[in-house]
Scaffold this motif. Structure first.
Motif, PDB file in Angstrom:
ATOM      1  N   ASP A  10      24.397  15.759  37.876  1.00 59.26           N
ATOM      2  CA  ASP A  10      24.932  16.828  37.022  1.00 59.26           C
ATOM      3  C   ASP A  10      23.819  17.813  36.663  1.00 59.26           C
ATOM      4  OD1 ASP A  10      26.278  18.462  35.311  1.00 59.26           O
ATOM      5  OD2 ASP A  10      26.840  16.886  33.869  1.00 59.26           O
ATOM      6  N   TYR A  11      23.634  18.832  37.504  1.00 61.42           N
ATOM      7  CA  TYR A  11      22.564  19.807  37.295  1.00 61.42           C
ATOM      8  C   TYR A  11      22.834  20.710  36.091  1.00 61.42           C
ATOM      9  CZ  TYR A  11      22.313  18.387  42.187  1.00 61.42           C
ATOM     10  OH  TYR A  11      22.293  17.656  43.343  1.00 61.42           O
ATOM     11  N   SER A  12      24.097  20.751  35.653  1.00 60.23           N
ATOM     12  CA  SER A  12      24.452  21.612  34.516  1.00 60.23           C
ATOM     13  C   SER A  12      23.880  21.094  33.195  1.00 60.23           C
ATOM     14  CB  SER A  12      25.976  21.736  34.399  1.00 60.23           C
ATOM     15  OG  SER A  12      26.558  20.479  34.041  1.00 60.23           O
ATOM     16  N   LEU A  63      13.912  20.905  40.383  1.00 62.78           N
ATOM     17  CA  LEU A  63      15.330  20.878  40.026  1.00 62.78           C
ATOM     18  C   LEU A  63      16.147  21.703  41.018  1.00 62.78           C
ATOM     19  CD1 LEU A  63      17.701  20.245  38.130  1.00 62.78           C
ATOM     20  CD2 LEU A  63      17.027  22.212  36.749  1.00 62.78           C
ATOM     21  N   LYS A  67      19.014  20.437  43.728  1.00 65.81           N
ATOM     22  CA  LYS A  67      20.339  21.067  43.688  1.00 65.81           C
ATOM     23  C   LYS A  67      20.704  21.622  45.063  1.00 65.81           C
ATOM     24  CE  LYS A  67      22.990  24.445  41.007  1.00 65.81           C
ATOM     25  NZ  LYS A  67      22.927  25.441  39.889  1.00 65.81           N
ATOM     26  N   ILE A  73      18.769  14.404  40.741  1.00 68.88           N
ATOM     27  CA  ILE A  73      17.493  14.839  40.187  1.00 68.88           C
ATOM     28  C   ILE A  73      16.968  13.753  39.243  1.00 68.88           C
ATOM     29  CG2 ILE A  73      18.649  16.136  38.328  1.00 68.88           C
ATOM     30  CD1 ILE A  73      15.307  17.092  39.998  1.00 68.88           C
ATOM     31  N   TYR A  75      14.591  12.628  36.267  1.00 66.74           N
ATOM     32  CA  TYR A  75      14.004  13.357  35.143  1.00 66.74           C
ATOM     33  C   TYR A  75      13.550  12.418  34.034  1.00 66.74           C
ATOM     34  CZ  TYR A  75      18.594  12.809  32.819  1.00 66.74           C
ATOM     35  OH  TYR A  75      19.755  12.305  32.255  1.00 66.74           O
TER      36      TYR A  75
END
Length: 244
Positions: A10-12, A63, A67, A73, A75
């Motif tokens: 979930d890059y958002s 990041l 994507k 990702i 983190y």
């Protein structure tokens, strides 16, 4: 909890601080190739806002690479970090450029830096950012301009900077020598513009008549410009003085 490690698709969840360093396609593309071969070796580092948003302190290119590949990702969240950590962490890994510092202070609302960024954009492709920073500096001092840029105390003189760069462009249009667009000339021209009897038309006329040499040191280039300016001037009172 002060520190934890996770990974997600979930890059958002992530956002950038205004004073993050700029991402570059070249860097992202290199990371994409590296991720394909070796995976993401180093997680990105984030802080956490009260609204739950994860702010990237270090690793914005990583990041974007993850994507682009559609891979998770990795983190780390450290709740002790904040926006001020961006400069501290990045500058220990790779020094901020002059542009990075200008953008950081502009993002904090400092008007001198906002105007400086506008001038850098105005002359983009003609003068380097370093040249523009020196041309528009409101102070002449033995301290380096970079020191003022970093500490957030840079002051801009728009009239002085515009006059300086425009005169350099006029000289370039006469001689078509790109050396006239370099910092050493800009600093010398800026100094000349502060002289009481200086007339730019005299300089522009005389650079057609007498060879102009550009030297590595500003003082030498300044004296060269004075010599060219004084060429064929008959009145001693109209001549400009060299510096020792």
């Amino acid at each position: 909890m002060q520190y934890y490690y996770k990974e997600t698709f979930d890059y958002s969840l992530f956002d950038f601080y205004k004073d993050n360093r700029e991402t570059t396609d070249q860097h992202v593309n290199k990371l994409v190739e590296s991720f394909k071969n070796f995976g993401q070796m180093q997680p990105i580092l984030c802080s956490k806002e009260p609204n739950g948003k994860l702010m990237v302190v270090d690793g914005q290119n990583r990041l974007l690479a993850a994507k682009a590949l559609g891979t998770p990702i990795k983190y780390i969240v450290d709740t002790n970090l904040n926006s001020h950590s961006v400069t501290e962490i990045n500058s220990t890994q790779k020094n901020f450029t002059t542009n990075d510092w200008i953008k950081r202070h502009a993002a904090q609302g400092k008007q001198d830096y906002i105007e400086l960024l506008r001038q850098i954009d105005n002359y983009k492709g003609t003068f380097s950012a370093s040249c523009i920073v020196h041309a528009y500096s409101a102070v002449s001092t033995s301290r380096t301009i970079t020191a003022y840029i970093k500490e957030g105390t840079y002051k801009i003189n728009v009239q002085k900077g515009t006059k300086t760069l425009n005169l350099c462009l006029k000289m370039f249009s006469v001689l078509e020598d790109k050396a006239l667009l370099q910092r050493v000339v800009i600093r010398a021209v800026s100094k000349m513009l502060g002289l009481e009897n200086f007339n730019e038309n005299t300089l522009l006329k005389n650079i057609k008549l007498k060879k102009l040499n550009i030297w590595p040191r500003t003082s030498d280039t300044y004296n060269e410009l004075i010599s060219v300016y004084n060429y064929n001037l008959k009145s001693e009172s109209n001549k400009l003085r060299k510096i020792a």
